[in-house]
Scaffold this motif. Sequence first.
Motif, mmCIF file in Angstrom:
data_model
loop_
_atom_site.group_PDB
_atom_site.id
_atom_site.type_symbol
_atom_site.label_atom_id
_atom_site.label_comp_id
_atom_site.label_asym_id
_atom_site.label_seq_id
_atom_site.Cartn_x
_atom_site.Cartn_y
_atom_site.Cartn_z
ATOM 1 N N TYR A 266 0.813 -1.223 0.000
ATOM 2 C CA TYR A 266 0.000 0.000 0.000
ATOM 3 C C TYR A 266 0.846 1.273 0.000
ATOM 4 C CZ TYR A 266 -3.696 3.287 0.871
ATOM 5 O OH TYR A 266 -4.556 4.333 0.742
ATOM 6 N N PHE A 267 1.918 1.273 0.766
ATOM 7 C CA PHE A 267 2.755 2.474 0.841
ATOM 8 C C PHE A 267 4.022 2.361 -0.005
ATOM 9 C CE2 PHE A 267 0.362 2.968 4.881
ATOM 10 C CZ PHE A 267 -0.214 4.184 4.577
ATOM 11 N N TYR B 116 6.820 3.202 -5.643
ATOM 12 C CA TYR B 116 6.977 2.995 -7.085
ATOM 13 C C TYR B 116 5.894 2.099 -7.665
ATOM 14 C CZ TYR B 116 9.193 -1.345 -5.515
ATOM 15 O OH TYR B 116 9.455 -2.537 -4.894
ATOM 16 N N PHE B 117 5.070 1.513 -6.816
ATOM 17 C CA PHE B 117 4.055 0.566 -7.277
ATOM 18 C C PHE B 117 2.944 1.315 -8.002
ATOM 19 C CE2 PHE B 117 1.906 -3.588 -6.391
ATOM 20 C CZ PHE B 117 2.982 -4.374 -6.716
ATOM 21 N N PRO B 118 2.391 0.742 -9.101
ATOM 22 C CA PRO B 118 1.303 1.451 -9.791
ATOM 23 C C PRO B 118 0.096 1.624 -8.874
ATOM 24 C CG PRO B 118 1.586 -0.776 -10.637
ATOM 25 C CD PRO B 118 2.746 -0.515 -9.764
ATOM 26 N N PRO B 119 -0.512 2.809 -8.866
ATOM 27 C CA PRO B 119 -1.577 3.103 -7.894
ATOM 28 C C PRO B 119 -2.754 2.132 -7.966
ATOM 29 C CG PRO B 119 -1.077 5.027 -9.247
ATOM 30 C CD PRO B 119 -0.207 3.932 -9.731
ATOM 31 N N GLN B 120 -3.065 1.634 -9.162
ATOM 32 C CA GLN B 120 -4.253 0.776 -9.264
ATOM 33 C C GLN B 120 -4.081 -0.555 -8.545
ATOM 34 O OE1 GLN B 120 -2.361 1.809 -11.793
ATOM 35 N NE2 GLN B 120 -2.297 0.388 -13.500
ATOM 36 N N TYR B 121 -2.836 -0.949 -8.227
ATOM 37 C CA TYR B 121 -2.625 -2.220 -7.540
ATOM 38 C C TYR B 121 -2.412 -2.031 -6.044
ATOM 39 C CZ TYR B 121 -2.003 -4.443 -12.065
ATOM 40 O OH TYR B 121 -2.207 -4.924 -13.326
ATOM 41 N N ARG B 122 -2.475 -0.781 -5.576
ATOM 42 C CA ARG B 122 -2.119 -0.548 -4.174
ATOM 43 C C ARG B 122 -3.281 -0.799 -3.230
ATOM 44 N NH1 ARG B 122 1.150 4.876 -3.590
ATOM 45 N NH2 ARG B 122 2.385 4.665 -5.486
ATOM 46 N N PHE B 123 -3.425 -2.061 -2.829
ATOM 47 C CA PHE B 123 -4.360 -2.416 -1.768
ATOM 48 C C PHE B 123 -3.534 -2.788 -0.539
ATOM 49 C CE2 PHE B 123 -7.062 -2.780 -5.433
ATOM 50 C CZ PHE B 123 -8.301 -2.441 -4.953
ATOM 51 N N HIS B 124 -4.200 -3.076 0.563
ATOM 52 C CA HIS B 124 -3.447 -3.498 1.745
ATOM 53 C C HIS B 124 -3.100 -4.974 1.622
ATOM 54 C CE1 HIS B 124 -3.603 0.147 4.115
ATOM 55 N NE2 HIS B 124 -4.787 0.336 3.582
ATOM 56 N N ILE C 275 -1.981 -8.966 -10.812
ATOM 57 C CA ILE C 275 -0.531 -9.019 -10.854
ATOM 58 C C ILE C 275 0.030 -10.335 -10.321
ATOM 59 C CG2 ILE C 275 -0.028 -8.104 -8.573
ATOM 60 C CD1 ILE C 275 1.679 -6.061 -10.087
#
Lengths: 336, 139
Positions: A110-111, A114-122, A245
Motif C-alpha cells: 500500500y505504501f 513505485y508501485f502502480p496506484p491501481q494495484y495498491r491495496f493493503h 498481478i
Amino acid sequence: MRINFEHRMAAHCENGVVSNLLRFYGIDLSEAMVFGIGSGIFFTYLPFIKLGDAPAFAFRPLPGHIFKKATNSLGVKIHTEHFRNPDKSMQSLDANLAKGIPTGMVVGVYFLPYFPPQYRFHFNAHNIVALGKEDGRYLISDPVMEGIETLSYDELKKVRYAKGFPQPSGKMYYITKAPQNADIQNAVLNGIKNAVLYMVKLPGPVIGVTGMKYLGNRVKKWPQKFGPKKASRYLGQIVRMQEEIGTGGAGFRFLYAAFLQESAVLLHSEAMDEISKQMTRTGDKWRDFAVAAGRLCKGRETTESYDQIGDLLIELSEDEKQIFLALDKVVKGFKK
Amino acid sequence: MKINEVPQEDANAFEKAFNVLQYAVDDEGKFTTVKSVGWNPKTVVMQNAWDYENEKAEKARELVLAGKRSPLFYHTRKNMMNAWILSGYTGFSIFRVMLHFRPRFFDRLSEKKLKKYADAFNYETPDQLLEIPNHKAEK
C-alpha cells in the motif's frame, strides 16, 4: 555499495525473488522451475474467512511456502528473521548488505511508492530483494518491475512494518549456503508429488480440486443468497486472485504448464509433455471463466448466468483432477 | 494461450500504465513470456473493487459532513483502512481509535496524537487530516 545481482522480471513476486536469489548463488533455475519445485500450484476457497469484505480465494499456498519448499528440496540453507524493533531490522539489513548478501524482504504494497496506484491495496505479502545502498537510498530489485527501483530509509521501514493481515514485522530472509551441484531432478519429482498431494489428495471440501467443485456449487446460489451486487463483487474477487498481478495468467496454470514442459525435457518424459499441453488447455478454460465472470461483473444484460459459471468451475475441477492423477502416475514411474 | 492471444487491451484504463508478464505458447508449442498491458475482464473487476472502496469512502464523507463522524473516519476509509489497521500503525488501542472516529473525542486530540495519525497515512502535516473534499472521490 551495490551487490552484483542480476535483476530479472518475473510474473510472480515470490518465484521471481527465489529464482533471482538462487541464480546469485549459482543455481540457475527459471521462474517456472522454482514455482514447480516449490509446489506453488494450489486452490482453496475459504468462505468463513473474509479478506477485504469478500471470502478468501487462493490460487497459491501461503506466502513464503514456495521459498521454503524450493530451497529445502534443493538442499539450500536459508536464514529467516523477524524483528520487533523496526530500527534494529534496518541495522540488520545494512549489516547484511555490507557483507554482500542480497536480502529478501516481505513488505506491504500500500505504501510502496513505485508501485502502480491501481494495484495498491493493503496486501502485505509482497517480496522484494535489497541489493545495495547508494546515497542513502536502498536499491530494490522487485521482480514485477522492469528495472531496479530505489527506496529511502523511511519508506522501506514503513512498508516492512505494514499492518493488517498478514503482518510482515520486518521479515527478512537470505541464503546462507548453497550446494555446488543441486539434485534438480529429485527436487522436481518432490515438487510434483507435493502438488499432487495439495490438489487431489488432501481431505476436506475446501482445498484442491474438491474446493473448486465446492465453489462451483456455491457460486450458483450466490445471486439468491447475497443479491446481485454482492455476488458480482465476490465473483470479481475470484477473477482478481486469478488474473491480477503476478499469476502469469489463468491463476498460475500457464506457469505450471511451463514448468511441466521444462521438466519433461529434464526427465525425458513424453507423458509429462502431454500433460503440460492439457494444463495449457485448462488454463485457456480458466481464461474463458474470467471472460464470462467479467461480463457478469459489468452488469450488462448477457447470456451468461451464475449457473453456467458454476458448471464451468465444476468442469475445470474434473479436468484438473485427471491431470494431477496422471501426473501422480508419471512420478511414481520414476521411483526406483 | 498463444503469443498472439496475449491480451493488450485497456492500456489507459488507469492513471499509470503497467506491464505484467504473461506466459504464452509460441508457434512450436514452447512457453515464453510476453508483456501484457492489460485485459478487459481484469480491468472490469479491478474497477469494481475500486468502486466498492470509493463507495465506502463516499459514505464516510457524508457521515462526516453530517457531523456524525470525525474527519479521521473519512481518511481511514479513504486509505482503505479500518480501526484495527490504524491501531497497528499508531499504537493506540482499537477502542481508542474508534472513540477518535467520533467528533467529540477527535476535537480534543492533542497535536502530538494528530501527528501520529498523519504519519500513519503518510500525510505531511496533521492539517491534512481536517481536509474533507466537497466532491466525490474518483480513482
